[in-house]
Write a protein that holds these residues in place. Structure first.
Motif, PDB file in Angstrom:
ATOM      1  N   ASN A 196       0.810  -1.203   0.000  1.00  0.00           N
ATOM      2  CA  ASN A 196       0.000   0.000   0.000  1.00  0.00           C
ATOM      3  C   ASN A 196       0.851   1.263   0.000  1.00  0.00           C
ATOM      4  N   ASN A 197       2.168   1.123   0.165  1.00  0.00           N
ATOM      5  CA  ASN A 197       3.057   2.270   0.231  1.00  0.00           C
ATOM      6  C   ASN A 197       3.670   2.574  -1.131  1.00  0.00           C
ATOM      7  N   TYR A 198       2.820   2.925  -2.089  1.00  0.00           N
ATOM      8  CA  TYR A 198       3.329   3.228  -3.415  1.00  0.00           C
ATOM      9  C   TYR A 198       2.695   4.519  -3.910  1.00  0.00           C
ATOM     10  N   SER A 199       3.358   5.125  -4.857  1.00  0.00           N
ATOM     11  CA  SER A 199       2.868   6.363  -5.450  1.00  0.00           C
ATOM     12  C   SER A 199       2.140   6.057  -6.754  1.00  0.00           C
ATOM     13  N   PHE A 200       1.079   6.803  -7.015  1.00  0.00           N
ATOM     14  CA  PHE A 200       0.336   6.629  -8.257  1.00  0.00           C
ATOM     15  C   PHE A 200       0.830   7.603  -9.338  1.00  0.00           C
ATOM     16  N   ASN A 201       1.908   8.316  -9.048  1.00  0.00           N
ATOM     17  CA  ASN A 201       2.324   9.404  -9.927  1.00  0.00           C
ATOM     18  C   ASN A 201       3.155   8.978 -11.128  1.00  0.00           C
ATOM     19  N   ASP A 203       7.641  -3.231  -6.495  1.00  0.00           N
ATOM     20  CA  ASP A 203       6.559  -2.447  -5.879  1.00  0.00           C
ATOM     21  C   ASP A 203       6.189  -1.235  -6.724  1.00  0.00           C
ATOM     22  N   GLU A 204       6.231  -1.397  -8.034  1.00  0.00           N
ATOM     23  CA  GLU A 204       5.940  -0.279  -8.928  1.00  0.00           C
ATOM     24  C   GLU A 204       4.584  -0.457  -9.611  1.00  0.00           C
ATOM     25  N   ASN A 205       4.011   0.662 -10.037  1.00  0.00           N
ATOM     26  CA  ASN A 205       2.814   0.610 -10.867  1.00  0.00           C
ATOM     27  C   ASN A 205       3.198   0.107 -12.258  1.00  0.00           C
ATOM     28  N   PHE A 206       2.235  -0.422 -12.986  1.00  0.00           N
ATOM     29  CA  PHE A 206       2.556  -0.964 -14.297  1.00  0.00           C
ATOM     30  C   PHE A 206       1.309  -1.068 -15.165  1.00  0.00           C
ATOM     31  N   GLY A 207       1.552  -1.169 -16.459  1.00  0.00           N
ATOM     32  CA  GLY A 207       0.485  -1.416 -17.404  1.00  0.00           C
ATOM     33  C   GLY A 207       0.514  -2.859 -17.860  1.00  0.00           C
ATOM     34  N   VAL A 208      -0.617  -3.326 -18.368  1.00  0.00           N
ATOM     35  CA  VAL A 208      -0.705  -4.634 -19.030  1.00  0.00           C
ATOM     36  C   VAL A 208      -1.273  -4.378 -20.416  1.00  0.00           C
ATOM     37  N   MET A 209      -0.594  -4.900 -21.432  1.00  0.00           N
ATOM     38  CA  MET A 209      -0.992  -4.689 -22.816  1.00  0.00           C
ATOM     39  C   MET A 209      -1.114  -6.041 -23.502  1.00  0.00           C
ATOM     40  N   LEU A 254      -2.725   3.517 -23.996  1.00  0.00           N
ATOM     41  CA  LEU A 254      -2.117   3.286 -22.685  1.00  0.00           C
ATOM     42  C   LEU A 254      -1.877   4.605 -21.962  1.00  0.00           C
ATOM     43  N   SER A 255      -1.433   5.611 -22.681  1.00  0.00           N
ATOM     44  CA  SER A 255      -1.196   6.925 -22.093  1.00  0.00           C
ATOM     45  C   SER A 255      -2.492   7.531 -21.564  1.00  0.00           C
ATOM     46  N   GLN A 256      -3.592   7.338 -22.290  1.00  0.00           N
ATOM     47  CA  GLN A 256      -4.893   7.824 -21.823  1.00  0.00           C
ATOM     48  C   GLN A 256      -5.254   7.193 -20.479  1.00  0.00           C
ATOM     49  N   LEU A 257      -5.023   5.867 -20.374  1.00  0.00           N
ATOM     50  CA  LEU A 257      -5.347   5.167 -19.131  1.00  0.00           C
ATOM     51  C   LEU A 257      -4.429   5.602 -17.990  1.00  0.00           C
ATOM     52  N   ILE A 258      -3.162   5.819 -18.299  1.00  0.00           N
ATOM     53  CA  ILE A 258      -2.213   6.266 -17.266  1.00  0.00           C
ATOM     54  C   ILE A 258      -2.635   7.619 -16.705  1.00  0.00           C
ATOM     55  N   ASN A 259      -3.113   8.505 -17.560  1.00  0.00           N
ATOM     56  CA  ASN A 259      -3.568   9.819 -17.091  1.00  0.00           C
ATOM     57  C   ASN A 259      -4.734   9.686 -16.119  1.00  0.00           C
ATOM     58  N   ILE A 260      -5.676   8.786 -16.420  1.00  0.00           N
ATOM     59  CA  ILE A 260      -6.804   8.552 -15.520  1.00  0.00           C
ATOM     60  C   ILE A 260      -6.304   7.925 -14.213  1.00  0.00           C
ATOM     61  N   PHE A 261      -5.370   6.991 -14.310  1.00  0.00           N
ATOM     62  CA  PHE A 261      -4.793   6.317 -13.146  1.00  0.00           C
ATOM     63  C   PHE A 261      -4.148   7.327 -12.199  1.00  0.00           C
ATOM     64  N   LYS A 262      -3.372   8.245 -12.749  1.00  0.00           N
ATOM     65  CA  LYS A 262      -2.681   9.238 -11.915  1.00  0.00           C
ATOM     66  C   LYS A 262      -3.668  10.181 -11.225  1.00  0.00           C
ATOM     67  N   VAL A 287      -4.108  -0.561 -16.284  1.00  0.00           N
ATOM     68  CA  VAL A 287      -3.058   0.061 -15.473  1.00  0.00           C
ATOM     69  C   VAL A 287      -3.336  -0.294 -14.028  1.00  0.00           C
ATOM     70  N   PHE A 288      -2.316  -0.870 -13.364  1.00  0.00           N
ATOM     71  CA  PHE A 288      -2.474  -1.381 -12.009  1.00  0.00           C
ATOM     72  C   PHE A 288      -1.403  -0.824 -11.070  1.00  0.00           C
ATOM     73  N   SER A 289      -1.753  -0.808  -9.793  1.00  0.00           N
ATOM     74  CA  SER A 289      -0.740  -0.701  -8.743  1.00  0.00           C
ATOM     75  C   SER A 289      -0.336  -2.138  -8.391  1.00  0.00           C
ATOM     76  N   PRO A 290       0.756  -2.331  -7.634  1.00  0.00           N
ATOM     77  CA  PRO A 290       1.185  -3.693  -7.286  1.00  0.00           C
ATOM     78  C   PRO A 290       0.180  -4.463  -6.432  1.00  0.00           C
ATOM     79  N   GLU A 291      -0.848  -3.789  -5.954  1.00  0.00           N
ATOM     80  CA  GLU A 291      -1.886  -4.444  -5.161  1.00  0.00           C
ATOM     81  C   GLU A 291      -2.550  -5.583  -5.928  1.00  0.00           C
ATOM     82  N   ILE A 292      -2.583  -5.484  -7.245  1.00  0.00           N
ATOM     83  CA  ILE A 292      -3.239  -6.517  -8.050  1.00  0.00           C
ATOM     84  C   ILE A 292      -2.610  -7.891  -7.847  1.00  0.00           C
TER      85      ILE A 292
END
Length: 301
Positions: free
Chosen positions: A7-12, A136-142, A155-163, A220-225
């Protein structure tokens, strides 16, 4: 529940993507018996190159391919071939040398990595195979059989929503009712323009679908997935599916957003889709399009 560490990760920032490509490609038999479906051509480049280029254009710094032993050739496309370059130089073939260098150039500035999935046990299992590379990083799946034409990379569109939302984001697209049984479909609540709060995920609904919003091959996920994938029960085929992990998250009170992206979905998931997509993009191509259109006009069919 996920441990506190996850849970200690940044969404930025999102700097890595996982591209599952270890499937058997049975929809493309007999061709896929000898050629990975990811290397089938779209115009004059393999399908996988379009997906990887979208990652590069989305400011991704590392691509992690999930492969099996027979698909190592996918990596070869992204690696400089010094022997071939030397032959072209020796023969003075500047045109082909420039074409080769042009195809490689976008991928020279990013890290290309891979992990192995010997037995294809679902897209969720493929993502789990890459966990150590993600840490422990955020990541995309394609998904490697989904290509898009868009001004801003999907992917960039989704990353913007994620942030902005600080929540996982799924790519969505409206499809015809008769096709919904072939996709994952969401029940969703609209909360802003083209943004939805996901209430339920149904994989290939056999009866009435909850909406006309299909899940496309972008997440686009955080490592929580990873926690939820590890706690997802395999389905009747023994596969771990991302859709089932998302359902677990929703049951756990987690918020997941869907985004109806801007752009055109060029599907390559089965041979009929690929044939149509290849023809379409070839006809739209600046170099080959006019020649093909002229040829089609002359056909007496």
């Amino acid at each position: 529940m996920p441990n506190n560490k996850n849970n200690n990760y940044s969404f930025n920032k999102v700097e890595k993507v996982i591209i599952p490509a270890a499937g058997l490609g049975t929809r493309f038999l007999p061709l896929s018996k000898v050629i990975p479906k990811e290397l089938f051509p779209l115009v004059n480049k393999p399908v996988i190159s379009y997906v990887a280029k979208e990652a590069v254009d989305s400011n991704i710094e590392e691509i992690i391919f999930v492969l099996n032993e027979k698909k190592k050739a996918i990596l070869d496309y992204f690696i400089k071939n010094a022997e071939l370059e030397n032959i072209l130089k020796k023969n003075g073939n500047k045109e082909l040398l420039n074409l080769l260098e042009e195809s490689q150039e976008p991928f020279l500035k990013i890290k290309i990595n891979s992990v192995q999935q010997d037995i294809p046990l679902g897209d969720g299992d493929a993502v789990l195979k890459a966990e150590k590379k993600i840490e422990d990083e955020n990541f995309g799946v394609m998904f490697s059989d989904d290509v898009f034409k868009s001004k801003i990379p999907v992917l960039s569109q989704l990353i913007n929503i994620f942030k902005t939302s600080q929540r996982p984001v799924i790519g969505l697209k409206k499809v015809e009712k008769e096709k919904l049984q072939h996709y994952g479909v969401v029940e969703a609540e609209p909360i802003a323009k083209k943004i939805y709060k996901i209430k339920k995920v149904i994989e290939k609904p056999k009866e009435k679908a909850p909406s006309d919003l299909a899940i496309v091959g972008r997440y686009v996920f955080s490592p929580e997935i990873f926690y939820y994938l590890k706690n997802t029960k395999p389905n009747e085929k023994g596969e771990i599916k991302i859709a089932d992990a998302l359902s677990l998250m929703i049951q756990d009170g987690k918020i997941i957003y869907g985004y109806e992206f801007e752009g055109e979905w060029i599907e390559c998931g089965k041979i009929s889709d690929w044939l149509i997509s290849n023809l379409y993009l070839s006809l739209m191509d600046e170099k080959f399009g006019p020649m093909l259109k002229d040829f089609i006009k002359k056909l007496k069919i």
